[in-house]
Structures are given as structure tokens and as C-alpha cells.
Design a protein around this motif. Structure first.
Motif, mmCIF file in Angstrom:
data_model
loop_
_atom_site.group_PDB
_atom_site.id
_atom_site.type_symbol
_atom_site.label_atom_id
_atom_site.label_comp_id
_atom_site.label_asym_id
_atom_site.label_seq_id
_atom_site.Cartn_x
_atom_site.Cartn_y
_atom_site.Cartn_z
ATOM 1 N N PHE A 216 0.831 -1.203 0.000
ATOM 2 C CA PHE A 216 0.000 0.000 0.000
ATOM 3 C C PHE A 216 0.866 1.253 0.000
ATOM 4 N N SER A 220 0.660 3.938 -2.951
ATOM 5 C CA SER A 220 0.265 5.300 -2.570
ATOM 6 C C SER A 220 1.269 6.327 -3.063
ATOM 7 N N GLU A 231 -4.624 4.404 -11.263
ATOM 8 C CA GLU A 231 -4.559 3.362 -10.240
ATOM 9 C C GLU A 231 -3.434 2.401 -10.583
ATOM 10 N N VAL A 272 -4.216 -0.166 -5.606
ATOM 11 C CA VAL A 272 -4.311 1.125 -4.935
ATOM 12 C C VAL A 272 -4.857 2.106 -5.962
#
Length: 286
Positions: A216, A220, A231, A272
Motif C-alpha cells: 500500500f 500510494s 490506479e 491502490v
């Protein structure tokens, strides 16, 4: 009960292409693996063997080579868009064209000498329809390793659990990532380099309590630093490293000597995304 034909496509897989640009004494090299898949009004060939709408896959291969000569090969995304748009606009029975590319890097050693880069492979998948174009860039085989700053504990245990908890372990992975662009118009080279840099930086800077947390963090940072990316999907195999028991030799092993495990391995996958971008087909990253 009726039996019907479901979704289908066909194409030419893994056309190997090497393109040399000879600019005087200094040459430039592009090395690609190109796969083309077409879909559309193709039911007749499946149901009756009527090939009136089946562009030969050999023609697809030839198109790849001809386009390399006529248009050159700059960025894989750009080359994929040219090919996909060609098939959709010239074949009325084709409603969608998908071009997947692997780009192999070479380091320059001289004006016309190169060394193959083996660290990772750049990828791109372009899908074009009559009304839209979608570009997915990516990287595979990006091997990263932290010798510390990684823990794994607090997990549930049952009668089959033997894994000990740890507060200091090697964390290693071979990143397979795909990221979807907001549009089919981007600075492809800078975007790719920036995304890889963002993932690498996040891996280095994240104190990891799990590979999921690291995933993550990596995703991010890509979205935070690359506004052109909508994404990203990451698949992170956990490349296990096991302490070697040196006690039979009268030696202590203070997190210094390891066996690099091959298989089986843990596989952590996740997407993500931004909360302000339209959702994509669940298959966008394939």
C-alpha cells in the motif's frame, strides 16, 4: 439448454522485434516482445468455419515489423497505440484491439555497442476500441530487498501454524506492477521512470510490519507523485530468507547467514486507486 459462444479473441503472440536506428555512427536500439489480440464480430469462424472476418495472425506479425520500419519504435506505449488503432480502424469486424508489449532494456557501451539489462522488464498493454483507448504500463521482475526494518508478528495461530514471530527479518520481493493511465496521452518515458522510482523509494523508506503494508505504501507513493496515473495493481511475492542453523558447527547466527528460499512463497496482491477516477474493467491489469 442452449450452448452459446462466449467472449473470445485471437491474435499473434510474442512477435520478437529488434529495431536499430542508425543515426550516423551512433545507433539506438529497441527490443520488444509484441502480442496482438483482436475481438469483435468473429462468431462465424467459431460456429461455421467462415473466415471472411479473420485477419490472419501472420498479417499481424508483418504489421508489427512494417510499423517498426515506417513509424519507428520510441516508447512501447506509443508503438502499441499505433498498432491497436490501425487494426480497429482498418478492420470493420474488429471492435477492440489489445496490444501487449514487453520492452527489454539495453545499456549503451559505445556508439554501437550495448549490454542487456537484466534487472527488470518494462511492460505496456494498450486496448483500443472505436470510442476509447486505455494504456496500462508496468514493470516485472523488479527485485528489491531490505536486510532489516521488517517485522511480522501478531498473526492468528492454529494447530497447523509453525511460523515463529519475528521483529527483524529480511524483506525481499520481485515486483510485478501494472498502472492504468488517466488518458492515452502521457510522457511515457518520464512516467515509467517516475513510477519505478516512487515504488523503489517507498520500499526503502517504509518500516514494514507486513508486506501488505509495504504494498500500500508503494502504490500510494506512485499516485501521490504521478498525477497521470489513475490506479496501480501490485503483485509482490515474498522471497523468504531463512536463518541457517549453524549450531552443529559451534557457531552463532545473529541474522547473518540465510537460505534464500525458492518456493513455495507468499504472494501479496492489491490495487491502490484514487477515489475520484472512474472504475475500470476488472481485467484492466491483465
Amino acid at each position: 439448454m442452449a450452448i452459446v459462444l462466449g467472449p473470445n479473441r485471437y491474435g499473434k503472440a510474442e512477435t520478437r522485434l529488434v529495431r536499430v536506428v542508425r543515426d550516423g555512427d551512433t545507433h539506438t536500439l529497441a527490443d520488444l516482445n509484441v502480442s496482438v489480440a483482436l475481438s469483435g464480430d468473429l462468431a462465424a469462424t467459431h460456429l461455421t468455419g467462415d473466415n471472411a472476418g479473420v485477419l490472419p495472425t501472420d498479417t499481424m506479425k508483418n504489421t508489427v515489423y512494417a510499423f517498426a520500419k515506417e513509424h519507428g519504435v520510441a516508447e512501447p506505449e506509443e508503438f502499441g497505440l499505433l498498432l491497436a488503432r490501425h487494426f480497429v480502424t482498418t478492420q470493420p469486424q474488429v471492435s477492440a484491439a489489445r496490444v501487449a508489449l514487453e520492452s527489454y532494456g539495453w545499456s549503451r557501451l559505445g556508439p554501437h555497442s550495448f549490454r542487456r539489462d537484466g534487472a527488470c522488464t518494462r511492460t505496456a498493454t494498450v486496448t483500443v476500441t472505436a470510442n476509447a483507448a486505455q494504456v496500462v504500463s508496468g514493470v516485472s521482475g523488479l527485485v528489491l530487498l531490505n536486510t532489516t526494518a521488517s517485522e511480522f508478528h501478531g498473526f492468528p495461530r492454529d494447530r497447523y501454524t509453525t511460523l515463529p514471530e519475528t521483529t527483524d527479518r529480511i524483506l525481499a520481493t520481485a515486483v510485478d506492477a501494472r498502472w492504468r493511465h488517466r488518458s492515452a496521452d502521457a510522457g511515457w518515458a518520464a512516467s515509467f521512470a517516475g513510477a519505478v522510482e516512487a515504488m523503489t523509494t517507498a520500499f526503502v523508506r517504509t518500516y514494514s510490519h507486513s508486506l501488505q503494508q509495504t504494498l500500500f505504501s508503494m502504490g500510494s507513493r506512485v499516485l501521490e507523485t504521478r498525477p497521470e496515473i489513475a490506479e496501480i495493481r501490485l503483485a509482490l511475492p515474498n522471497k523468504h530468507h531463512y536463518l541457517v542453523d549453524l549450531s552443529p558447527f559451534g557457531l552463532a547466527n545473529d541474522n547473518e547467514v540465510f537460505i534464500a528460499g525458492d518456493r513455495p512463497y507468499g504472494l501479496i496482491e492489491g490495487t491502490v486507486t484514487r477515489d475520484d477516477v472512474p472504475p475500470a474493467d476488472a481485467e484492466w491489469y491483465r
